[in-house]
Design a protein around this motif. Sequence first.
Motif, short mmCIF file in Angstrom:
data_model
loop_
_atom_site.label_atom_id
_atom_site.label_comp_id
_atom_site.label_asym_id
_atom_site.label_seq_id
_atom_site.Cartn_x
_atom_site.Cartn_y
_atom_site.Cartn_z
N GLU A 27 86.93 21.12 -60.20
CA GLU A 27 87.46 22.08 -59.21
C GLU A 27 88.84 22.58 -59.65
O GLU A 27 89.72 21.80 -60.01
CB GLU A 27 87.60 21.38 -57.85
CG GLU A 27 88.12 22.27 -56.75
CD GLU A 27 87.00 22.88 -55.95
OE1 GLU A 27 85.93 22.29 -55.94
OE2 GLU A 27 87.18 23.96 -55.36
N ALA A 67 87.11 27.88 -57.38
CA ALA A 67 86.84 27.96 -55.94
C ALA A 67 86.41 29.36 -55.53
O ALA A 67 85.66 29.53 -54.58
CB ALA A 67 88.09 27.55 -55.16
N GLY A 71 82.11 30.79 -55.95
CA GLY A 71 81.11 29.99 -55.23
C GLY A 71 79.67 30.44 -55.50
O GLY A 71 78.80 29.62 -55.80
N GLU A 79 76.74 28.36 -57.47
CA GLU A 79 75.49 28.01 -56.81
C GLU A 79 74.29 28.47 -57.61
O GLU A 79 73.34 27.72 -57.85
CB GLU A 79 75.48 28.68 -55.42
CG GLU A 79 74.44 28.06 -54.49
CD GLU A 79 74.52 28.73 -53.13
OE1 GLU A 79 73.46 29.14 -52.65
OE2 GLU A 79 75.64 28.86 -52.56
#
Lengths: 678, 211
Positions: free
Chosen positions: A635, A640, A643, A647
């Motif tokens: 991270e 961040a 996303g 995914e």
Amino acid sequence: MDDKDPTSVIKMIKDLRSGSEAYRRSNSSTVSLRLSGTAYTPMAFNEANECPSPKKPRLDDSNNSNLNKAEVEIVPTSPWEWRRLKGQIVSLKTRLSHQEAAVQQLHKIRRQMEEVFEKEKGILEMQVEQDKQTIKQLEVRLDISRRTIQDARDAQVAAEKELFQVKTNLEQKTMLLMNENAKLLENLKNAPVQESTPARKNSTDVSETQLKLDAAQTRITQLEEKLKEYQTKQQELELQNVELQSMKIKVERLESEKALWEEGKLLTVRAARASELEKELNAAKETIATLRESVRGKLLLEEQMASVTKRLEHTEKLEQQVASLEAKKTELSLSLAEYESIGITGGPIVLKRELNRLQQAELVLKAEEGQLRSKLDAALRESHTLSKNYEDAKKLAMDVTVSKEQLNKLVSRLQKKMILVTRERDSYRQQLDLYEKEMTIDSNNAMTERIPALERTIDVYRELVAKLESDLQAAESHNQADECNKLREEVERLKGELEHRALKGDFNCNARILHFTMNPAAIAEQQAEEKQKALLREVEELRTKVAQGGANATTSVLQAQEIAELKQTHEIKIARLKDAFKASSQEYRQACYQLFGWRVDRTKEGRYKLSSQYAESPEDFLFFKIGEEGVDLLETAFSATLGTLVEQHLQQQHSVPMFLNAVQTDLFNQQTMTNVMS
Amino acid sequence: MTETQQKAKCITLKGSAELVKEYLLYGVNSILYQRGIYPPETFEPAEHFGLFVLMSTDEKIKGFLNTVLGQIQEWLTQRKVQKITLVITNVNTKEVLEKWDFKVDYEGQVSNGANGNKSNGLPEVGTKDVKLIQREIREVIRQITGTVSFLPLLDCLCSFDILTYTVPDCGIPKEWDETQPVFIANSQEVQLRSFSTSIHKMDTIVSYRNV
């Protein structure tokens, strides 16, 4: 010839069919030979033609003999028929020869015709050549005429040119004269003014000019005449040209006429020849037809001959069969006679009857035999049982005898026992008697009886002693001999040893042993010793050296220096290698950055920091941890914001490179957008 | 005539001694070659008595053999030699490996021969044909050559010496020395053929260490 052919052939076939086997046999070979001879080569045919006359009688002879034999036995064929057949064959042959001759004649005629054709062809060719020569001559003439026409034209052109020149000259002269005339006229006009003094001169001049004028006029006239002449000439020339053209036309027409004429001539000749050839052709066709027919007839004959020969063969076979059958028949008749002689006269029926009788008898006999056999078997069985019984009886007898013997033994034993018992009884009786006596006898008697017994024992002992003494003596003497033998053996052994030693060489102690002092062994030993000494010395030296080795400074210094030098060189090498490695790694990183768009920094072990080429700020970077179990995204502030991509690519597709590519494309798109915007 | 015949057929003492000397020379050379005491390239074949014998070309060996065998020949004529021994020793350990004994027997008038000869000064005459003697010598040398088959291999640096067993009253010449007899412990002996010149009888015995 042809119309006769089939009938004669049929006749011949008939004859052959009705002919005797013997005839066939005797003639088949010769006839076939002759036919084969005539069929092909005229040479052979001639020979064959000559042949029959000498052959005939021989054949006849053979025929006669054969016929005689045949007549006696089987078929009554007449010799005249046979002769007739022969005659027919001869006539056929002669016909064939005639046909061959005709064929040859036809061949000759054809050859002659061909020769005639050749001759005619030669003549025609000659004519063609003559025609060609005439054409050539005509062409030559035409050429000549053309040349003359050309010459004439040239001349005409030259004349025209001359005429033109003359014309121009004359015109010029007339012009000049006109000018002069004008001048003179002026002069004439001027003359009255100036006539005072040069009148005479003028008159003279005038006269002169007048003369000149006249001359000029005459010349003009002449020239005009000439001109006229030239004109006429020109007209003539034109006429000539016209004529020439007409001549040309004529020549062409003549040539065409000539060609036509030649063609006509050729055609006529050909027509003449064609008719001849047609005639010849017809004749040839006729001859060919006849020849074909004759050939057909010949083929027919040959076929017939072949069939005849086949039949002949067949009949020969039949004859052979007949002969064999006859032989068999004779054999059979002989056997029959034998049978008859034996007594079987009645023939097969009687025989059969006899056979039946015999068979019946046999059957009866067989039945009897069976009965007898069964009887025999019964008897055998009986005998078997009887023998068994007999053996049993024997065994019984044996047992009986054995028991009897045992009993006998028992009896004897019992008898012995009885004897023993009786003896015992007797002894007991004696003892009883003795006891009774002892009770009665005194002690003196006993002493007298004992002394001699004791003396006897003493004697026995003495004898024993003597014997032992003698034994002892004998034993002693034997020992000595043994010793002697032993000693002898030792002596032998020692002698052997001595010999051995003698062989070895130390037998002689009173010899003086001499040798050359400088013998090779001594020299070699000396050398060896020297060498050994030298080696020992060297060893000592080395030992001392080794002992000093630890304290030896000079060598160690040298070695240290060497080591230091080596170290230095190696360090330099290492440094260079490091530089090279750094440069290459830098280059590699740069290349990676430029090619893939990611700057990869290794922060810790297994931790990689990736910052994109198209990142908006240097803080936008990704952290990856590469371990044994795979690649993990750590991270960061930048990650961040990604996303959806995380995914899609990492959680669903599990593909880091795809994720990175997606990030890269994203960033690139943004960057380019901004660029475009800016 | 008779003299020439005698010369042709018979042999003198000197001739006999020379023959013996020659035999010794060839025998020793062939032993040196066969036993490999000196390298084979220092030998070259030469025909003697109808037999190819390999003779050493080493000058030192030749010189040594000439002097020693010359002396022996002299002694042979004087009947002073009893035995000649060729000793093969290991150079490094001085161990005697092999011994070749050439025993000499004097045939005929042994008892009074020495006195008689010396008093008369005449050479003794043998009765044997030279050819025959040579043939016998040839046989012995052949046998010497054949001994290689059973003699043990000499696998060390070796050298040789020639000892002469003389009568006790023999004077010692210059450069000669008296020495001790040699023995081979645990030895094996093989007697070879013998030959005789009808004056000298030679027995040849080889002793070697029994391995």
